[in-house]
Design an enzyme around this catalytic site. Structure first.
Site, PDB file in Angstrom:
ATOM      1  N   PRO A  43       0.828  -1.218   0.000  1.00  0.00           N
ATOM      2  CA  PRO A  43       0.000   0.000   0.000  1.00  0.00           C
ATOM      3  C   PRO A  43       0.861   1.266   0.000  1.00  0.00           C
ATOM      4  O   PRO A  43       0.538   2.244  -0.647  1.00  0.00           O
ATOM      5  CB  PRO A  43      -0.794  -0.102   1.304  1.00  0.00           C
ATOM      6  CG  PRO A  43      -0.539  -1.446   1.868  1.00  0.00           C
ATOM      7  CD  PRO A  43       0.574  -2.094   1.137  1.00  0.00           C
ATOM      8  N   ASP A 252      37.883 -48.751   4.679  1.00  0.00           N
ATOM      9  CA  ASP A 252      37.288 -50.034   5.040  1.00  0.00           C
ATOM     10  C   ASP A 252      36.172 -49.822   6.045  1.00  0.00           C
ATOM     11  O   ASP A 252      35.776 -48.700   6.323  1.00  0.00           O
ATOM     12  CB  ASP A 252      38.358 -51.016   5.531  1.00  0.00           C
ATOM     13  CG  ASP A 252      39.243 -50.375   6.579  1.00  0.00           C
ATOM     14  OD1 ASP A 252      38.682 -49.763   7.500  1.00  0.00           O
ATOM     15  OD2 ASP A 252      40.484 -50.456   6.458  1.00  0.00           O
ATOM     16  N   LYS A 274      37.454 -55.498   4.763  1.00  0.00           N
ATOM     17  CA  LYS A 274      37.661 -56.932   4.942  1.00  0.00           C
ATOM     18  C   LYS A 274      36.625 -57.412   5.935  1.00  0.00           C
ATOM     19  O   LYS A 274      36.550 -56.907   7.038  1.00  0.00           O
ATOM     20  CB  LYS A 274      39.062 -57.192   5.497  1.00  0.00           C
ATOM     21  CG  LYS A 274      40.111 -57.153   4.422  1.00  0.00           C
ATOM     22  CD  LYS A 274      41.489 -57.187   4.995  1.00  0.00           C
ATOM     23  CE  LYS A 274      41.948 -55.786   5.315  1.00  0.00           C
ATOM     24  NZ  LYS A 274      43.297 -55.735   5.864  1.00  0.00           N
ATOM     25  N   GLY A 305      41.281 -46.817  10.328  1.00  0.00           N
ATOM     26  CA  GLY A 305      40.670 -46.585  11.635  1.00  0.00           C
ATOM     27  C   GLY A 305      41.778 -46.472  12.676  1.00  0.00           C
ATOM     28  O   GLY A 305      42.810 -47.136  12.553  1.00  0.00           O
ATOM     29  N   GLY A 306      41.597 -45.606  13.657  1.00  0.00           N
ATOM     30  CA  GLY A 306      42.597 -45.465  14.717  1.00  0.00           C
ATOM     31  C   GLY A 306      43.901 -44.916  14.188  1.00  0.00           C
ATOM     32  O   GLY A 306      43.923 -43.914  13.463  1.00  0.00           O
ATOM     33  N   THR A 335      44.528 -43.868  18.535  1.00  0.00           N
ATOM     34  CA  THR A 335      44.263 -45.305  18.461  1.00  0.00           C
ATOM     35  C   THR A 335      43.050 -45.666  19.335  1.00  0.00           C
ATOM     36  O   THR A 335      42.698 -44.935  20.266  1.00  0.00           O
ATOM     37  CB  THR A 335      45.524 -46.103  18.859  1.00  0.00           C
ATOM     38  OG1 THR A 335      45.273 -47.476  18.577  1.00  0.00           O
ATOM     39  CG2 THR A 335      45.884 -45.948  20.317  1.00  0.00           C
ATOM     40  N   MET A 387      40.840 -56.506  18.637  1.00  0.00           N
ATOM     41  CA  MET A 387      40.357 -57.643  17.842  1.00  0.00           C
ATOM     42  C   MET A 387      40.182 -58.901  18.685  1.00  0.00           C
ATOM     43  O   MET A 387      40.458 -60.003  18.219  1.00  0.00           O
ATOM     44  CB  MET A 387      41.358 -57.946  16.697  1.00  0.00           C
ATOM     45  CG  MET A 387      41.468 -56.833  15.692  1.00  0.00           C
ATOM     46  SD  MET A 387      42.710 -57.158  14.444  1.00  0.00           S
ATOM     47  CE  MET A 387      44.194 -56.590  15.257  1.00  0.00           C
ATOM     48  N   GLY A 416      33.386 -47.649  20.468  1.00  0.00           N
ATOM     49  CA  GLY A 416      33.939 -46.546  21.259  1.00  0.00           C
ATOM     50  C   GLY A 416      33.982 -45.226  20.502  1.00  0.00           C
ATOM     51  O   GLY A 416      34.295 -45.199  19.319  1.00  0.00           O
TER      52      GLY A 416
HETATM   53  N1  SAH Z   1      44.506 -49.251  13.753  1.00  0.00           N
HETATM   54  C1  SAH Z   1      43.400 -49.370  14.659  1.00  0.00           C
HETATM   55  C2  SAH Z   1      43.156 -50.799  15.077  1.00  0.00           C
HETATM   56  C3  SAH Z   1      42.692 -51.659  13.960  1.00  0.00           C
HETATM   57  S1  SAH Z   1      42.399 -53.311  14.480  1.00  0.00           S
HETATM   58  C4  SAH Z   1      43.619 -48.465  15.874  1.00  0.00           C
HETATM   59  O1  SAH Z   1      44.718 -47.923  16.057  1.00  0.00           O
HETATM   60  O2  SAH Z   1      42.686 -48.289  16.638  1.00  0.00           O
HETATM   61  C5  SAH Z   1      40.655 -53.287  14.688  1.00  0.00           C
HETATM   62  C6  SAH Z   1      40.301 -53.376  16.164  1.00  0.00           C
HETATM   63  O3  SAH Z   1      40.431 -52.108  16.761  1.00  0.00           O
HETATM   64  C7  SAH Z   1      38.865 -53.758  16.404  1.00  0.00           C
HETATM   65  O4  SAH Z   1      38.698 -55.174  16.343  1.00  0.00           O
HETATM   66  C8  SAH Z   1      38.670 -53.248  17.807  1.00  0.00           C
HETATM   67  O5  SAH Z   1      39.258 -54.111  18.753  1.00  0.00           O
HETATM   68  C9  SAH Z   1      39.474 -51.977  17.794  1.00  0.00           C
HETATM   69  N2  SAH Z   1      38.625 -50.809  17.496  1.00  0.00           N
HETATM   70  C10 SAH Z   1      38.755 -49.946  16.472  1.00  0.00           C
HETATM   71  N3  SAH Z   1      37.827 -48.972  16.534  1.00  0.00           N
HETATM   72  C11 SAH Z   1      37.101 -49.214  17.641  1.00  0.00           C
HETATM   73  C12 SAH Z   1      35.999 -48.580  18.268  1.00  0.00           C
HETATM   74  N4  SAH Z   1      35.448 -47.467  17.748  1.00  0.00           N
HETATM   75  N5  SAH Z   1      35.485 -49.102  19.404  1.00  0.00           N
HETATM   76  C13 SAH Z   1      36.033 -50.217  19.934  1.00  0.00           C
HETATM   77  N6  SAH Z   1      37.068 -50.878  19.394  1.00  0.00           N
HETATM   78  C14 SAH Z   1      37.610 -50.382  18.266  1.00  0.00           C
END
Ligand code: SAH
Length: 468
Positions: A43, A252, A274, A305-306, A335, A387, A416
């Site tokens: 308006p 992986d 694997k 991982g780790g 780790t 493991m 974890g």
């Molecule tokens: N390089 C990795 C280990 C690989 S072997 C590191 O330094 O952590 C894979 C194993 O790591 C699994 O069988 C388990 O025992 C452990 N793992 C990896 N991530 C995990 C998580 N988020 N919680 C619990 N265990 C874990």
């Protein structure tokens, strides 16, 4: 994703706003800056719009809104204080198939307006889809202070060379490297300090070098990057940086979506997971893939991982790479033992409990656990088993048959640091049964030692995994 972020080219295109308050003025300002042919229907003009009219041109119409007003509009905005007017606009827009935005009413919107950090031609748009405007404002403020105005200059400069560089460096990987060096190298530095001539001279030199190099693919490289146990916040800065400049990523099943999403969007993803007893891709095949891709000139990201060197077979991979003369970088990660312990509230060492901590693998080879039990049952130490879930029975029996106290505290941490982390507490005697009862699955880590009892006191303070 509830909304798709896009940037519209509105130059010379018709847009419409109904309303005359502050919100209408803000939208009008943006639409004019984007070069749109804007009409305001209201308006009368409010104070802010009247001010805008002193400096900019737009069409203004005080008659009531009709379907003709929407003709040829690409988007329209309902900013009226009168809901009925906005509703009328919505209906007309729906009939005409035009997208509409209604101020302060996300539900009635076909599209929403983001907060904008404007370093034109560089633009950052931020949105929480209406769920947290405060967070959006906070992020905008952070970007405003951390992104210098000179970034706009850099974007403009890069834009002016685009076509030339495309012709000069047809190889895509080499071209991308060229751009990466440009935005983080001395040319950018000169632009940031307004030394335009120097920037241009340097740029010409670099273009000359690039044309001499011809169209050979650049040298490849492998980044072996530890991602930590799952929570993306545990990545290192270096990991994040390399994740941004990779052409192809091999990962992986230990690598979650949260982390994969931080890898450069258009990097090719190759799953080399694997599965237990069902080795999809062998270690040799993975090493060969890394070598092949690097030899094609790619920057190859191998996510682990780790930490890559803790039960991660990183050592084998870099051995293969160095045998083939391929450059690589290794980035350590948190780790699983460290991550899980911190997020479960279990300190791995403690003055009153453990002065040593050992990491061992509980993985059986040829159906056998090959562990040095004498060293594992030492007092005042923490034992972390990776493991070990599928051989948990053999592990606890091994401890007990070599003289460990059945009441020794022990815990299992499943997933974890991730959403859904679970911690099972028990003793060497009870752990197996408790794990079965809880249906614990991989990945899981076993911690043995009296530090486990500290969890009761400390877990409340421990980092919470996301979603916990
Ligand atoms: N390089 C990795 C280990 C690989 S072997 C590191 O330094 O952590 C894979 C194993 O790591 C699994 O069988 C388990 O025992 C452990 N793992 C990896 N991530 C995990 C998580 N988020 N919680 C619990 N265990 C874990």
């Amino acid at each position: 994703m509830d909304h798709l972020p896009i940037f519209l080219d509105l130059n010379g295109k018709r847009t419409l706003i109904v309303g005359n308050g502050v919100s209408a003025a803000r939208k009008a300002d943006l639409l004019i800056r984007a070069g749109s042919d804007l009409t305001i229907v209201a308006p009368q003009l409010g104070e802010e719009l009247s001010n805008l009219a002193k400096s900019f041109e737009f069409n203004y119409q005080s008659t009531e809104l009709t379907a003709t007003d929407l003709k040829d509009c690409v988007i329209v905005f309902g900013c009226s204080n009168d809901d009925r007017v906005n509703q009328a606009l919505r209906e007309l827009a729906a009939e005409a198939g035009i997208m509409v935005n209604v101020s302060d009413n996300t539900e009635d919107c076909d599209f929403i307006m983001p907060a904008i950090v404007d370093r034109s031609p560089l633009l950052i748009a931020i949105s929480s889809g209406g769920s947290s405007p405060l967070l959006v404002r906070m992020l905008k403020a952070r970007f405003e202070t951390t992104i210098p105005a000179a970034y706009g200059r850099l974007a403009e400069f890069a834009g002016s060379y685009r076509d030339r560089i495309k012709k000069l460096i047809p190889n895509l990987t080499r071209r991308r490297r060229f751009w990466e060096d440009l935005v983080s190298g001395p040319v950018a530095e000169h632009l940031f300090s307004s030394q335009f001539e120097q920037a241009e001279t340097l740029m010409e030199n670099q273009l000359e070098e690039a044309s001499v190099a011809g169209d050979q693919p650049p040298k490849g490289e492998v980044y072996l990057v530890g991602t930590g146990p799952g929570d993306p916040d545990l990545l290192t800065f270096k990991a994040l940086r390399l994740m941004q400049q990779t052409d192809v990523v091999l990962y992986d099943r230990l690598i979650g979506e949260g982390i994969l999403n931080l890898v450069r969007r258009d990097a090719r993803r190759i799953y080399v997971g694997k599965l237990k007893n069902n080795h999809t891709v062998s270690q040799d095949e993975i090493s060969n893939m890394l070598i092949d891709l690097a030899q094609q000139g790619k920057r190859v990201l191998r996510l682990k991982g780790g930490d890559p060197f803790v039960f991660g077979r990183g050592g084998e991979e870099i051995e293969a790479l160095s045998d083939h003369g391929i450059a690589f970088q290794v980035v350590p990660g948190v780790t699983a033992a460290n991550g899980c312990a911190a997020y479960a509230g279990i300190p791995l060492t403690h003055r009153d409990h453990a002065q040593a901590c050992v990491f061992v693998t509980g993985h059986e080879r040829d159906g056998k656990l090959n562990l040095n039990w004498e060293s594992l049952i030492q007092p005042r130490q923490t034992v972390v088993l990776y493991m070990g879930l599928s051989s948990l029975d053999a592990i606890t029996n091994g401890f007990l048959s070599h003289g460990a106290d059945p009441a020794t505290p022990a815990a299992i941490i499943e997933n974890g640091t991730r959403a859904g982390q679970r911690v099972i507490m028990g003793t060497l005697e009870s752990l197996q049964e408790k794990a079965l009862e809880a249906g614990i699955k991989s990945p899981a880590l076993i911690i043995v030692g009296s530090v486990v009892t500290l969890r009761g006191k400390l877990s409340w303070f421990a980092n919470r995994p996301k979603g916990d």
